[in-house]
Design an enzyme around this catalytic site. Structure first.
Site, PDB file in Angstrom:
ATOM      1  N   GLU A 287       0.820  -1.212   0.000  1.00  0.00           N
ATOM      2  CA  GLU A 287       0.000   0.000   0.000  1.00  0.00           C
ATOM      3  C   GLU A 287       0.853   1.261   0.000  1.00  0.00           C
ATOM      4  OE1 GLU A 287      -4.407  -0.759   1.844  1.00  0.00           O
ATOM      5  OE2 GLU A 287      -3.077   0.461   3.065  1.00  0.00           O
ATOM      6  N   HIS A 308       7.883 -26.694  -0.856  1.00  0.00           N
ATOM      7  CA  HIS A 308       7.248 -27.825  -1.528  1.00  0.00           C
ATOM      8  C   HIS A 308       6.083 -27.375  -2.407  1.00  0.00           C
ATOM      9  CE1 HIS A 308       9.484 -30.909   0.822  1.00  0.00           C
ATOM     10  NE2 HIS A 308       9.671 -29.826   1.580  1.00  0.00           N
ATOM     11  N   LYS A 422     -14.265   0.098  -3.759  1.00  0.00           N
ATOM     12  CA  LYS A 422     -15.344   0.520  -2.851  1.00  0.00           C
ATOM     13  C   LYS A 422     -16.407   1.287  -3.628  1.00  0.00           C
ATOM     14  CE  LYS A 422     -12.345   1.183   1.157  1.00  0.00           C
ATOM     15  NZ  LYS A 422     -11.743   2.187   2.025  1.00  0.00           N
TER      16      LYS A 422
HETATM   17  O1  PA5 Z   1      -3.683   1.181   5.839  1.00  0.00           O
HETATM   18  C1  PA5 Z   1      -4.809   1.605   5.653  1.00  0.00           C
HETATM   19  O2  PA5 Z   1      -5.065   2.818   5.714  1.00  0.00           O
HETATM   20  C2  PA5 Z   1      -5.963   0.677   5.352  1.00  0.00           C
HETATM   21  O3  PA5 Z   1      -5.554  -0.618   5.197  1.00  0.00           O
HETATM   22  C3  PA5 Z   1      -6.975   0.738   6.490  1.00  0.00           C
HETATM   23  O4  PA5 Z   1      -6.358   0.383   7.687  1.00  0.00           O
HETATM   24  C4  PA5 Z   1      -8.164  -0.185   6.226  1.00  0.00           C
HETATM   25  O5  PA5 Z   1      -8.755   0.134   5.003  1.00  0.00           O
HETATM   26  C5  PA5 Z   1      -9.189  -0.070   7.332  1.00  0.00           C
HETATM   27  O6  PA5 Z   1      -9.632   1.239   7.474  1.00  0.00           O
HETATM   28  P1  PA5 Z   1     -10.391   1.727   8.751  1.00  0.00           P
HETATM   29  O7  PA5 Z   1      -9.483   1.617   9.902  1.00  0.00           O
HETATM   30  O8  PA5 Z   1     -10.759   3.141   8.443  1.00  0.00           O
HETATM   31  O9  PA5 Z   1     -11.599   0.846   8.914  1.00  0.00           O
END
Ligand code: PA5
Length: 445
Positions: A287, A308, A422
């Protein structure tokens, strides 16, 4: 403490070329320290370990104790950065069979809110029937569908089974200070809450209550975990020389490997307890770096299990990969291989050796084989799987990630790409406010 070994990548990249990153790494570190780079409103993680107060840890431990005393099961609801850090630490430190033991020292920890599996949620609600359970609801935005959906089911079941008053005691929310549905619900219901700081993004939040509360409920020492991270904050500090700073060296080496055509980094462990550290690391780097049509693809494997299955590809497939191995020096337990008079399995050559000696030779043999096969190798060595080492390891990867993202010239602290699915999902589900998108997406089907 960790030791980083990069020498086995020197067939592909040169020591001189890695050393040549020194100035750029220093510039990246300055951008982090001075907040002059992209995403500078999300740098709260940088000096988080050293700024956590004993009072904050005591508050977390007291809340954990309330849950431990009143629950045989605790559901940790969250996804992505609101899930993976806690799971990584808890699985790394837990007895592999703790949840099967009849005499339990800590509540069983179950994760939810990280998928939309109907069977998963059905089976979870069935399992919880008649159980004294509590919930930690974790969402920074407070609006994430996966987590909100699971929490709606769990809240209702908890209130029905345990009564409103007890539910108020055993439901804890970790969310934004003021906004989001999770905050609104928590305030209305009177839950104990912890705040996720505005300037700490999800994937960098393991050392906030997001990770610390579930870890404490599971019975682990968050004071030691934070101390380990704080120690690593110093080891990876801007004042440390480039060649002695493991985060700087790791960031430089992986960027040089990427430049030389190694587009995939495989994080390897030789200890099944580290599986979720691999999952956490994949999110952290994926990310943070996968944007603007660039970025090393982070993959993870569990060896020797995956030797394996994936071993063939890694040894002999397309040569676009390198490996980073997390190596644990000492297991926490001792198990010797017994002698067998009949020796029908032919294993007496191992008799008297510890299982870990065999594992270590598998590790060494794999490293040499993969390097021979054209897979550069780095090793991150920690002395044991305990709170201090894990805390240090997590911070090491976070710091290296910040530096590495700036070397790659991306904003390591945003994740605009996560929104695309989303938007489509909400349009397809006719979420209010998505009328135009719903119309447009249906026209494409
Ligand atoms: O790293 C990030 O920002 C995302 O992976 C969020 O943690 C994830 O989408 C969950 O978001 P939230 O904590 O707003 O529910």
């Amino acid at each position: 403490m960790i030791a980083l070994h990069i020498e086995k990548s020197f067939g592909t990249v040169s020591k001189e070329n890695v050393a040549a990153y020194e100035a750029r790494v220093m510039a990246a570190q300055k951008m982090l320290e001075e907040g002059t780079g992209a995403g500078n409103d999300f740098l709260g993680w940088l000096h988080l370990p050293s700024s956590i107060t004993p009072e904050h840890l005591a508050d977390l431990n007291a809340t954990a104790q309330t849950l431990r005393e009143n629950c045989e099961v605790v559901i940790v609801a969250g996804i992505g950065g609101s899930y993976l850090g806690a799971r990584a630490v808890i699985e790394a430190l837990s007895n592999s069979f703790a949840w099967l033991q009849t005499e339990k020292k800590s509540p069983v920890i179950i994760f939810a809110g990280h998928n939309i599996g109907e069977d998963y949620l059905y089976e979870l609600t069935e399992y919880l029937k008649g159980k004294k359970f509590g919930v930690i609801n974790i969402s920074k935005s407070g609006t994430t569908t996966e987590t909100a959906l699971a929490f709606r089911l769990l809240k209702k079941q908890c209130e029905t089974q345990r009564g409103k008053e007890m539910a108020r005691k055993v439901i804890v929310a970790i969310t934004d200070a003021v906004k989001g549905a999770a905050r609104v619900t928590a305030d209305k219901e009177g839950y104990k809450t912890f705040v996720i700081p505005d300037n700490v993004g999800g994937r960098f939040s393991v050392l906030t209550p997001v990770g610390l509360l579930p870890i404490a409920v599971a019975g682990f020492d968050i004071v030691k975990l934070v101390a380990g991270a704080a120690g690593m904050e110093q080891v990876c500090g801007i004042d440390k020389p480039f060649c002695e700073n493991p985060a700087a060296l790791y960031a430089a080496t992986r960027n040089e490997l990427y430049k030389s055509g190694k587009k995939i980094e495989i994080l390897v462990n030789f200890n099944p307890k580290l599986h979720y550290v691999g999952e956490w690391w994949k999110q952290l780097y994926g990310e943070s770096e996968g944007k603007d049509h660039k970025g090393i693809f982070p993959a993870a494997v569990d060896f020797s299990t995956d030797l394996h299955s994936m071993g063939q590809w890694i040894q002999d497939g397309e040569r676009t990969i390198y490996e980073t191995v997390i190596s644990v020096e000492q297991p926490n337990h001792k198990l010797e291989i017994p002698t067998d008079e009949a020796n029908l399995d032919g294993l007496n050559f191992l008799a008297g050796k510890r299982v870990d000696q065999v594992n270590k030779m598998a590790e060494l043999g794999t490293q040499l084989a993969h390097v021979d096969g054209g897979v550069p190798n780095m090793r991150v060595v920690i002395s044991a799987l305990d709170e201090e080492n894990i805390g240090g390891l997590l911070y090491f990867f976070e710091k290296a990630c910040g530096i590495s993202g700036y070397l790659l010239e991306v904003n390591p602290f945003n994740q605009p790409g996560v929104e695309a699915y989303k938007k489509n999902m909400f349009a397809l589900l006719d979420k209010p406010g998505y009328e135009a998108e719903s119309k447009a997406i249906r026209a494409r089907l």
